[in-house]
Motif scaffolding. Structure first.
Motif, short mmCIF file in Angstrom:
data_model
loop_
_atom_site.label_atom_id
_atom_site.label_comp_id
_atom_site.label_asym_id
_atom_site.label_seq_id
_atom_site.Cartn_x
_atom_site.Cartn_y
_atom_site.Cartn_z
N GLN A 1 10.32 2.53 3.33
CA GLN A 1 9.49 3.60 3.89
C GLN A 1 8.20 3.78 3.09
O GLN A 1 7.15 4.06 3.66
CB GLN A 1 10.28 4.91 3.93
CG GLN A 1 11.35 4.92 4.98
CD GLN A 1 12.17 6.20 4.95
OE1 GLN A 1 12.10 6.98 4.02
NE2 GLN A 1 12.96 6.40 6.00
N ALA A 2 8.28 3.62 1.78
CA ALA A 2 7.07 3.75 0.96
C ALA A 2 6.07 2.64 1.29
O ALA A 2 4.87 2.90 1.43
CB ALA A 2 7.44 3.71 -0.52
N VAL A 3 6.57 1.41 1.47
CA VAL A 3 5.68 0.29 1.80
C VAL A 3 5.08 0.50 3.18
O VAL A 3 3.87 0.28 3.38
CB VAL A 3 6.46 -1.05 1.71
CG1 VAL A 3 5.66 -2.18 2.31
CG2 VAL A 3 6.81 -1.35 0.27
N GLN A 4 5.88 0.92 4.15
CA GLN A 4 5.36 1.17 5.49
C GLN A 4 4.32 2.28 5.48
O GLN A 4 3.31 2.21 6.17
CB GLN A 4 6.50 1.52 6.44
CG GLN A 4 7.38 0.35 6.80
CD GLN A 4 8.57 0.75 7.66
OE1 GLN A 4 8.87 1.93 7.81
NE2 GLN A 4 9.27 -0.25 8.19
N GLY A 5 4.55 3.30 4.68
CA GLY A 5 3.58 4.39 4.58
C GLY A 5 2.27 3.92 3.98
O GLY A 5 1.19 4.33 4.43
N GLU A 6 2.34 3.04 2.98
CA GLU A 6 1.12 2.51 2.38
C GLU A 6 0.34 1.67 3.40
O GLU A 6 -0.88 1.76 3.48
CB GLU A 6 1.46 1.67 1.15
CG GLU A 6 1.94 2.46 -0.03
CD GLU A 6 2.38 1.58 -1.19
OE1 GLU A 6 2.14 0.36 -1.13
OE2 GLU A 6 2.98 2.13 -2.12
N VAL A 7 1.05 0.85 4.18
CA VAL A 7 0.39 0.01 5.18
C VAL A 7 -0.26 0.88 6.25
O VAL A 7 -1.43 0.67 6.62
CB VAL A 7 1.40 -0.98 5.81
CG1 VAL A 7 0.81 -1.67 7.03
CG2 VAL A 7 1.84 -2.00 4.77
N GLU A 8 0.45 1.89 6.73
CA GLU A 8 -0.11 2.76 7.77
C GLU A 8 -1.29 3.55 7.24
O GLU A 8 -2.30 3.73 7.94
CB GLU A 8 0.97 3.70 8.30
CG GLU A 8 2.02 2.97 9.12
CD GLU A 8 3.15 3.88 9.58
OE1 GLU A 8 3.09 5.10 9.32
OE2 GLU A 8 4.09 3.37 10.19
N ALA B 1 -3.32 2.60 4.86
CA ALA B 1 -4.44 1.66 4.73
C ALA B 1 -5.06 1.36 6.09
O ALA B 1 -6.28 1.27 6.21
CB ALA B 1 -3.95 0.37 4.06
N LEU B 2 -4.23 1.20 7.12
CA LEU B 2 -4.77 0.93 8.46
C LEU B 2 -5.58 2.10 8.98
O LEU B 2 -6.64 1.93 9.60
CB LEU B 2 -3.64 0.61 9.43
CG LEU B 2 -2.99 -0.77 9.30
CD1 LEU B 2 -1.80 -0.88 10.23
CD2 LEU B 2 -4.00 -1.86 9.61
N LEU B 3 -5.12 3.31 8.75
CA LEU B 3 -5.83 4.48 9.24
C LEU B 3 -7.09 4.77 8.44
O LEU B 3 -8.08 5.28 8.98
CB LEU B 3 -4.91 5.70 9.21
CG LEU B 3 -3.75 5.68 10.20
CD1 LEU B 3 -2.81 6.85 9.94
CD2 LEU B 3 -4.25 5.70 11.63
N ALA B 4 -7.10 4.45 7.16
CA ALA B 4 -8.25 4.77 6.31
C ALA B 4 -9.33 3.70 6.37
O ALA B 4 -10.50 4.00 6.12
CB ALA B 4 -7.78 4.95 4.87
N ASP B 5 -8.99 2.47 6.67
CA ASP B 5 -9.98 1.39 6.67
C ASP B 5 -10.86 1.45 7.90
O ASP B 5 -10.49 1.97 8.96
CB ASP B 5 -9.28 0.03 6.63
CG ASP B 5 -8.76 -0.31 5.26
OD1 ASP B 5 -9.13 0.40 4.30
OD2 ASP B 5 -7.97 -1.27 5.13
#
Length: 125
Positions: A86-93, A95-99
């Protein structure tokens, strides 16, 4: 054999030799005293649980304890794995929303049509 054991055996041997020389009345009194001492020690230790009883209980409980331990380790591992995923998925999401979108996305005609459709549908609401 250690020195204490040898000393004890020597004393026991000497006492056994002298038994033959004792008066039968003295032997009877010594025997009665010994029986009283043994009976008193049996009464004293009657309420004390044997360490063998505790060990027998532990031997019977070992398989159950092992199963509980294995289940606890499995549940802990699953919990840690789920939290890490869940932590890794949260980081990916995040990053996708912020980029920013790549330039190719803006050049894609299908993406531009989707944006216009999404914009027109949001303005109707």
């Amino acid at each position: 054999m250690n020195d204490e054991a040898q000393f004890g055996r020597r004393i026991a041997g000497l006492l056994s030799e002298r038994n033959g020389q004792l008066d039968p009345a003295v032997l009877g009194a010594l025997g009665a005293a010994r029986r009283r001492a043994v009976a008193a020690s049996e009464q004293q230790f009657a309420g004390v649980r044997s360490p063998h009883a505790a060990m027998a209980w532990w031997h019977a409980a070992k398989p159950a304890a092992a199963a509980v331990l294995v289940l606890a380790v499995l549940f802990a591992g699953d919990y840690v794995n789920t939290a890490r995923t869940q932590a890794v998925q949260g980081e990916v999401e995040t990053a996708l929303l912020a980029d920013d979108l790549p330039i190719d996305a803006y050049l894609d005609q299908g993406f531009r049509a989707w944006l216009q459709q999404a914009d027109s549908s949001s303005s109707r609401s």
